[in-house]
Design a protein around this motif. Structure first.
Motif, PDB file in Angstrom:
ATOM      1  N   LYS A  39       0.828  -1.209   0.000  1.00 29.08           N
ATOM      2  CA  LYS A  39       0.000   0.000   0.000  1.00 29.08           C
ATOM      3  C   LYS A  39       0.865   1.263   0.000  1.00 29.08           C
ATOM      4  O   LYS A  39       0.499   2.272  -0.587  1.00 29.08           O
ATOM      5  N   THR A  40       2.039   1.206   0.667  1.00 37.23           N
ATOM      6  CA  THR A  40       2.898   2.390   0.785  1.00 37.23           C
ATOM      7  C   THR A  40       4.301   2.176   0.243  1.00 37.23           C
ATOM      8  O   THR A  40       5.077   3.116   0.159  1.00 37.23           O
ATOM      9  N   ALA A  41       4.617   0.920  -0.107  1.00 36.17           N
ATOM     10  CA  ALA A  41       5.971   0.589  -0.564  1.00 36.17           C
ATOM     11  C   ALA A  41       5.906  -0.631  -1.484  1.00 36.17           C
ATOM     12  O   ALA A  41       4.869  -1.294  -1.563  1.00 36.17           O
ATOM     13  N   PHE A  42       7.027  -0.916  -2.146  1.00 34.27           N
ATOM     14  CA  PHE A  42       7.065  -2.072  -3.046  1.00 34.27           C
ATOM     15  C   PHE A  42       8.424  -2.753  -2.992  1.00 34.27           C
ATOM     16  O   PHE A  42       9.396  -2.198  -2.493  1.00 34.27           O
ATOM     17  N   VAL A  43       8.456  -3.983  -3.514  1.00 33.94           N
ATOM     18  CA  VAL A  43       9.683  -4.779  -3.591  1.00 33.94           C
ATOM     19  C   VAL A  43      10.087  -4.854  -5.052  1.00 33.94           C
ATOM     20  O   VAL A  43       9.262  -5.120  -5.923  1.00 33.94           O
ATOM     21  N   MET A  44      11.366  -4.631  -5.296  1.00 29.02           N
ATOM     22  CA  MET A  44      11.878  -4.626  -6.662  1.00 29.02           C
ATOM     23  C   MET A  44      13.206  -5.361  -6.701  1.00 29.02           C
ATOM     24  O   MET A  44      14.023  -5.238  -5.785  1.00 29.02           O
ATOM     25  N   LEU A  45      13.434  -6.129  -7.761  1.00 28.25           N
ATOM     26  CA  LEU A  45      14.735  -6.754  -7.975  1.00 28.25           C
ATOM     27  C   LEU A  45      15.702  -5.667  -8.411  1.00 28.25           C
ATOM     28  O   LEU A  45      15.384  -4.851  -9.283  1.00 28.25           O
ATOM     29  N   ASN A  46      16.866  -5.625  -7.789  1.00 25.76           N
ATOM     30  CA  ASN A  46      17.873  -4.629  -8.145  1.00 25.76           C
ATOM     31  C   ASN A  46      18.414  -4.933  -9.541  1.00 25.76           C
ATOM     32  O   ASN A  46      18.865  -6.046  -9.805  1.00 25.76           O
ATOM     33  N   THR A  51      24.521  -9.611  -5.696  1.00 24.00           N
ATOM     34  CA  THR A  51      24.406 -11.057  -5.861  1.00 24.00           C
ATOM     35  C   THR A  51      23.062 -11.350  -6.512  1.00 24.00           C
ATOM     36  O   THR A  51      22.198 -10.477  -6.593  1.00 24.00           O
ATOM     37  N   ASN A  52      22.865 -12.600  -6.939  1.00 24.37           N
ATOM     38  CA  ASN A  52      21.547 -13.007  -7.437  1.00 24.37           C
ATOM     39  C   ASN A  52      20.509 -12.745  -6.354  1.00 24.37           C
ATOM     40  O   ASN A  52      20.770 -12.980  -5.178  1.00 24.37           O
ATOM     41  N   GLY A  53      19.347 -12.285  -6.741  1.00 28.07           N
ATOM     42  CA  GLY A  53      18.270 -12.086  -5.782  1.00 28.07           C
ATOM     43  C   GLY A  53      18.377 -10.836  -4.929  1.00 28.07           C
ATOM     44  O   GLY A  53      17.632 -10.687  -3.962  1.00 28.07           O
ATOM     45  N   ILE A 139      27.651 -12.342 -11.456  1.00 27.06           N
ATOM     46  CA  ILE A 139      26.283 -12.741 -11.131  1.00 27.06           C
ATOM     47  C   ILE A 139      26.017 -14.007 -11.949  1.00 27.06           C
ATOM     48  O   ILE A 139      25.894 -13.937 -13.167  1.00 27.06           O
ATOM     49  N   PRO A 140      25.928 -15.177 -11.296  1.00 30.03           N
ATOM     50  CA  PRO A 140      25.912 -16.424 -12.045  1.00 30.03           C
ATOM     51  C   PRO A 140      24.595 -16.787 -12.729  1.00 30.03           C
ATOM     52  O   PRO A 140      24.552 -17.755 -13.466  1.00 30.03           O
ATOM     53  N   ASP A 141      23.539 -16.038 -12.492  1.00 29.26           N
ATOM     54  CA  ASP A 141      22.269 -16.379 -13.115  1.00 29.26           C
ATOM     55  C   ASP A 141      21.707 -15.182 -13.853  1.00 29.26           C
ATOM     56  O   ASP A 141      21.982 -14.032 -13.498  1.00 29.26           O
ATOM     57  N   ASP A 142      20.897 -15.432 -14.873  1.00 22.05           N
ATOM     58  CA  ASP A 142      20.261 -14.375 -15.643  1.00 22.05           C
ATOM     59  C   ASP A 142      19.254 -13.630 -14.771  1.00 22.05           C
ATOM     60  O   ASP A 142      18.408 -14.248 -14.122  1.00 22.05           O
ATOM     61  N   ILE A 143      19.332 -12.311 -14.766  1.00 21.76           N
ATOM     62  CA  ILE A 143      18.488 -11.509 -13.874  1.00 21.76           C
ATOM     63  C   ILE A 143      17.005 -11.659 -14.213  1.00 21.76           C
ATOM     64  O   ILE A 143      16.163 -11.723 -13.327  1.00 21.76           O
TER      65      ILE A 143
END
Length: 161
Positions: A39-46, A51-53, A139-143
């Protein structure tokens, strides 16, 4: 000189640059990295992870200090940190986490005008010679692959309006 290939960077180099704050929700052109809206914030992949994740918890309001956060923003941001840790444990099985904020440019904030929390999964032995000798992170995995996997798990935490 040694070469390290990162072909996915060309899209960023040639692409249109975001005007204004890159964390303000309305200015994010590619919502593909947004994993969960609160509602006031969000989560985003950098997009430029350590590192991965590597996730970011970002308030919707454009502000740069802890003092400016409203109580409901503080509570939700920490709740999103908790959810992020749960999702990363389920999807990536890290051995630990670095969780924190860089407040101000002197403290290492690359983007210091919009408050955000870093959630960085860590694995035993994830620091190697590339970081130490070459000042390069691998970074060993595709983002985008990581993003799709994380979105699937974050979807069970979506809030009902």
């Amino acid at each position: 000189m040694k070469s390290i290939y990162a072909p996915w960077r060309m899209a960023y180099i040639k692409g249109e640059k975001v005007q204004g704050c890159v964390f303000c929700k309305e200015s994010i052109r590619d919502d593909s990295y947004v994993l969960l809206d609160g509602k006031t914030a969000f989560v985003m992949l950098n997009a430029y992870p350590y590192t991965n994740g590597h996730l970011l918890i970002i308030p919707f309001r454009h502000l740069s200090s802890l003092e400016a956060l409203l109580p409901e923003e503080r509570l939700e941001m920490f709740s999103l940190v908790d959810i992020s840790v749960r999702v990363l444990k389920e999807t990536m099985s890290p051995d630990g986490f670095n969780i924190g904020m860089n407040l101000g440019r002197a403290a290492g904030a690359g983007i210091d005008d919009h408050l955000h929390i870093h959630v960085v999964p860590r694995w035993n032995g994830d620091t190697n010679f590339m970081s130490v000798v070459g000042d390069i992170r691998v970074i060993p995995d595709d983002i985008l692959k990581s993003c799709e996997e994380l979105k699937g798990v974050f979807s069970k935490y979506r809030q009902e309006d």
